[in-house]
Design an enzyme around this catalytic site. Structure first.
Site, mmCIF file in Angstrom:
data_model
loop_
_atom_site.group_PDB
_atom_site.id
_atom_site.type_symbol
_atom_site.label_atom_id
_atom_site.label_comp_id
_atom_site.label_asym_id
_atom_site.label_seq_id
_atom_site.Cartn_x
_atom_site.Cartn_y
_atom_site.Cartn_z
ATOM 1 N N PHE A 1 -11.692 -7.578 13.560
ATOM 2 C CA PHE A 1 -10.602 -8.013 12.694
ATOM 3 C C PHE A 1 -10.258 -6.913 11.680
ATOM 4 O O PHE A 1 -11.140 -6.396 10.993
ATOM 5 C CB PHE A 1 -10.996 -9.304 11.959
ATOM 6 C CG PHE A 1 -9.950 -9.758 10.979
ATOM 7 C CD1 PHE A 1 -8.710 -10.223 11.425
ATOM 8 C CD2 PHE A 1 -10.178 -9.717 9.612
ATOM 9 C CE1 PHE A 1 -7.745 -10.627 10.524
ATOM 10 C CE2 PHE A 1 -9.215 -10.124 8.702
ATOM 11 C CZ PHE A 1 -7.993 -10.577 9.165
ATOM 12 N N GLN A 2 -9.009 -6.571 11.617
ATOM 13 C CA GLN A 2 -8.491 -5.528 10.730
ATOM 14 C C GLN A 2 -9.155 -4.175 10.934
ATOM 15 O O GLN A 2 -9.252 -3.366 10.022
ATOM 16 C CB GLN A 2 -8.564 -5.963 9.253
ATOM 17 C CG GLN A 2 -7.611 -7.118 8.954
ATOM 18 C CD GLN A 2 -7.394 -7.385 7.480
ATOM 19 O OE1 GLN A 2 -8.273 -7.136 6.661
ATOM 20 N NE2 GLN A 2 -6.227 -7.907 7.132
ATOM 21 N N GLU B 1 0.822 -1.211 0.000
ATOM 22 C CA GLU B 1 0.000 0.000 0.000
ATOM 23 C C GLU B 1 0.860 1.267 0.000
ATOM 24 O O GLU B 1 0.462 2.303 -0.519
ATOM 25 C CB GLU B 1 -0.949 0.008 1.196
ATOM 26 C CG GLU B 1 -2.072 -1.024 1.112
ATOM 27 C CD GLU B 1 -1.671 -2.392 1.657
ATOM 28 O OE1 GLU B 1 -0.465 -2.609 1.965
ATOM 29 O OE2 GLU B 1 -2.566 -3.250 1.787
ATOM 30 N N MET C 1 24.362 8.681 2.618
ATOM 31 C CA MET C 1 24.270 9.976 3.295
ATOM 32 C C MET C 1 24.523 9.833 4.787
ATOM 33 O O MET C 1 25.190 10.655 5.407
ATOM 34 C CB MET C 1 22.907 10.614 3.026
ATOM 35 C CG MET C 1 22.808 12.044 3.491
ATOM 36 S SD MET C 1 24.039 13.106 2.705
ATOM 37 C CE MET C 1 23.098 13.760 1.327
ATOM 38 N N LYS D 1 -17.784 -0.993 5.529
ATOM 39 C CA LYS D 1 -18.180 -2.011 4.541
ATOM 40 C C LYS D 1 -19.688 -2.005 4.306
ATOM 41 O O LYS D 1 -20.152 -2.165 3.171
ATOM 42 C CB LYS D 1 -17.712 -3.396 5.029
ATOM 43 C CG LYS D 1 -17.625 -4.414 3.925
ATOM 44 C CD LYS D 1 -16.897 -5.668 4.391
ATOM 45 C CE LYS D 1 -16.839 -6.695 3.290
ATOM 46 N NZ LYS D 1 -16.091 -7.897 3.697
#
Lengths: 175, 577
Positions: B129-130, B67, B492, B179
């Site tokens: 969940f999630q 993502e 760096m 949802k």
């Protein structure tokens, strides 16, 4: 280095969920402690008002106002010193009812402090006092000698001495 | 585009139609002109994906491999095209993985709309969940965010999201949609958002401020312009060029301002900041008027604020009122969109050449060239330098390429030496300094500018942070050219360790894999260059190839990037060695 002073910040906002989080984050990431916070409806329908008290320098408060006004749902933010506002807090004391009848001194304290009895029952009575922080603290000290069952104090609420031109501004926004 | 216009007309009307929330989301995106979405499916966003399946002839969904890659790709797309980038993800880990890209977009003012799926509204707050509080998590790094729990809220919220993301000072917006709201049916109609009561994206231009600015500029003996991305975001390149040319003022750029006028423009005096050019940094502390245009005085630009341009009157052209007097106090602040502000300024300016003042820049450039630039781009030592790779790319692309750089030494070298002939050509992570940015951002940049060569310049460290996006490149066949400048170090950090931590190279040396084999594993043409005589040919082969291409260049292990202003030092303490 400018002096740290107490400022009352008034933020006029849309009444949307989650905005408190967004506003408090502005203070949090600058490590500024919020001394007092109150949110309520304002004089304008559908517009909420936050009143926040912080101790910062004038240079800091100007930048904070800029960051607050940058938020999409903030209509306008203002800052004022104590001298520029009429402000007070309110508090509730819960005290055993016996004391009200047995300790004459308590009755005198209530009378002299202009506190109001909100309710009385067999177990306890509730005292309400509105005023400056110093007045509330004095009352707290006086009552604590007798015992306080519960105490709670609200955030500061304030109105400005000068006119707040928010309504005119809202009319401009609408143009 | 024609299809989208028709769709917009069809949806931006009073007519209602009973559809599901998931379909409404797609219809809203189409109405906003979205043709490409970067994302990754998962449980809570599956209804939207199901709908995308139906609309795949109208919306191109790019399946990134993470993502974070979706957000960086959306950023690359937005930065090159000037349109809003769109990323979608599921709830929980899908949503949290977006955060780095969102934070990057916020600090670099990139217009982006992210849509996340959320658990069903009856499960909110139950640690389902999630489930994660993505609104709470994303609040400090979004321009605006909003959770939707009813399908009927979808059109208005999406319309607001696009308006907020693209207007004023652009930024990322996140919409979290439960949802059940995706499945719910409602009477759909779409109306684009054109105003929000509490939001004034562009301050009203004050012509008195413009006049005050012009008066100071006309009286200046040693003026210096420092421009930032505000010129590009305001689509003010032409107005800016006119102002620079008429006033004859040397103009320097911040990292995100690069490419607003061509690198070789005679009044372009280079980059300011920590690894910027010698002359504009030094002379910042000598100019009598500093004209900041669409830049925010980032600490990497100013160094120590106590010594920064103290002798100069400061004029600040800026769209965001909160940036004025934030870091540097302005004598005159001109609030507004750079296009309008600069157009208003132009007729008030006197034509000047500032010849002697320009000579100071040229003299200092000669010093920098002899001490640093020549050795960087025409080295005589054995090891390959990053600078000569950029010079080789310039030779072939002739300044026409979009250069997407990651973060580190190679980024500073890319910004210092890449030639830019066209605006929106330097795509890099400026404010957040996000390693892993370039590979996915290059995918989006190539899709945002399909007719231009896109070359990603990446270090070996940053490359491995999002290396999985090679899978996206393979699957989409997007013809991005990937150049990894490999010094087997986090270069760096190593440079800082060398200069400021007594050469204690704590965890900066990398044992790297066979990058060519990995690229070939993804069926991407690849080669590795270790010798100077192979470099030019390899760059030509890469840029001539039709598809994606991977080029690894083994460069000197311990080269440093100079000039350098040590962190917190004054800009005039710039070191040449």
């Amino acid at each position: 280095m400018s002096e740290i002073k107490t400022f009352t910040v008034s933020i006029y906002t849309e009444n949307n969920i989650g905005l408190l989080n967004r506003i408090s984050a502005i203070f949090q990431r600058r490590k500024i402690n919020i001394e007092s916070l109150n949110t309520s409806m304002s004089e304008i329908e559908g517009v909420s008002r936050f009143v926040i008290v912080i101790n910062v320098t004038e240079e800091q408060i100007k930048k904070i106002i800029g960051q607050l006004e940058k938020q999409v749902e903030v209509i306008k933010a203002f800052y004022h010193t104590d001298e520029q506002t009429i402000f007070l807090e309110t508090c509730l004391f819960k005290i055993k009812s016996d004391l009200l009848f047995e300790e004459r001194q308590i009755q005198n304290i209530i009378k002299e402090s202009n506190a109001q009895i909100v309710t009385v029952n067999k177990e306890f009575f509730v005292l309400e006092k509105a005023g400056r922080r110093s007045e509330i603290e004095l009352l707290y000290r006086e009552l604590s000698a007798f015992g306080i069952m519960q105490f709670v104090r609200s955030g500061r609420i304030a109105v400005t001495k000068d006119e707040m031109k928010i309504s005119t501004m809202l009319a401009e926004f609408a143009e | 585009m024609e299809t989208q216009t028709i769709k917009l007309q069809a949806t931006d009307s009073q007519a209602t139609e009973r559809i599901t929330g998931k379909e409404a989301i797609i219809r809203c995106l189409l109405a906003e002109g979205v043709d490409t979405i970067y994302g990754y499916p998962g449980g809570a966003i599956m209804p939207v994906y199901d709908e995308l399946y139906k609309y795949q002839d109208q919306i191109n969904h790019i399946l990134t491999r993470h993502e974070q890659g979706a957000t960086h790709a959306a950023q690359g797309y937005a930065r090159v095209s000037g349109r809003v980038g769109v990323a979608i993800a599921t709830s929980g880990p899908g949503a949290t993985n977006l955060i780095t890209g969102i934070a990057d977009a916020q600090i670099d003012s990139t217009p982006m709309v992210c849509i996340t799926g959320q658990v069903a509204s009856h499960l909110l707050g139950s640690d389902a969940f999630q489930e994660t509080d993505i609104i709470g998590i994303s609040t400090p790094v979004t321009k605006w965010n909003c959770q939707v729990t009813k399908a009927s809220e979808i059109p208005e919220v999406i319309a607001k999201a696009f308006y907020i993301a693209r207007s004023g000072r652009p930024g990322p917006v996140l919409i979290d949609i439960t949802k059940d709201a995706q499945f719910e049916e409602f009477d759909f109609k779409y109306k684009k958002c054109t105003a929000i009561r509490s939001y004034k994206p562009v301050p009203q231009l004050n012509l008195d401020e413009v006049a005050a600015a012009a008066k100071i500029i006309n009286a200046a003996k040693k003026p210096l312009i420092v421009w930032g991305q505000g010129v590009i975001l305001g689509k003010a390149e032409e107005e800016f060029k006119n102002v620079v040319e008429k006033s004859g003022i040397p103009a320097a750029w911040t990292i995100l301002g690069a490419s607003a006028i061509p690198t070789d423009h005679p009044l372009n005096v280079g980059m300011v900041g920590m690894h910027g050019n010698y002359a504009p940094n030094m002379l910042t502390n000598e100019c009598d008027v500093l004209i900041a245009i669409g830049m925010r005085f980032d600490d990497r630009v100013t160094g120590d604020l106590n010594t920064y341009a103290k002798q100069a009157q400061v004029i600040h052209f800026e769209i965001d009122p909160a940036e004025v007097n934030k870091n540097v106090t302005a004598d005159v602040a001109v609030l507004g969109n750079s296009k309008e502000s600069l157009a208003a300024l132009l007729p008030l300016l006197e034509e000047k050449s500032h010849t002697e003042w320009h000579q100071r820049f040229k003299d200092m450039y000669t010093i920098e060239y002899d001490k640093i630039i020549n050795d960087d781009i025409h080295p005589t030592k054995e090891g390959l330098t990053m600078g000569e790779v950029l010079e080789g790319i310039n030779t072939v692309t002739k300044g026409e390429a979009v250069i997407v750089s990651d973060v580190g030494q190679h980024q500073m070298i890319a910004c210092r030496y890449a030639k830019f002939n066209k605006s929106k050509s330097n795509i890099t992570s400026g404010g957040l300094g996000t390693m892993g940015f370039a590979l996915p951002a290059a995918i989006g940049a190539q899709m945002g500018a399909p007719d231009r060569p896109v070359v990603a310049i990446i270090g070996d460290g940053g490359y491995q942070m999002t290396i999985q996006e090679l899978g996206t490149i393979f699957q989409t066949k997007v013809p991005v050219k990937i150049v990894v400048l490999n010094n087997d170090f986090l270069g760096m950090v190593r440079q800082w360790q060398q200069l400021f931590f007594d050469r204690r190279y704590a965890s900066t040396e990398m044992v790297n894999p066979d990058f060519v084999a990995i690229a070939k594993g993804y069926f991407i043409d690849a080669q590795k260059v270790t010798k100077r005589e192979e470099l030019a040919g390899a760059i030509e082969t890469m840029l001539a190839s039709d598809g994606p291409y991977f080029l690894e260049v083994k460069v000197e292990k311990e080269d440093n990037v100079f000039p350098m202003i040590p962190s917190g030092a004054s800009v005039s303490d710039i070191r040449l060695e």
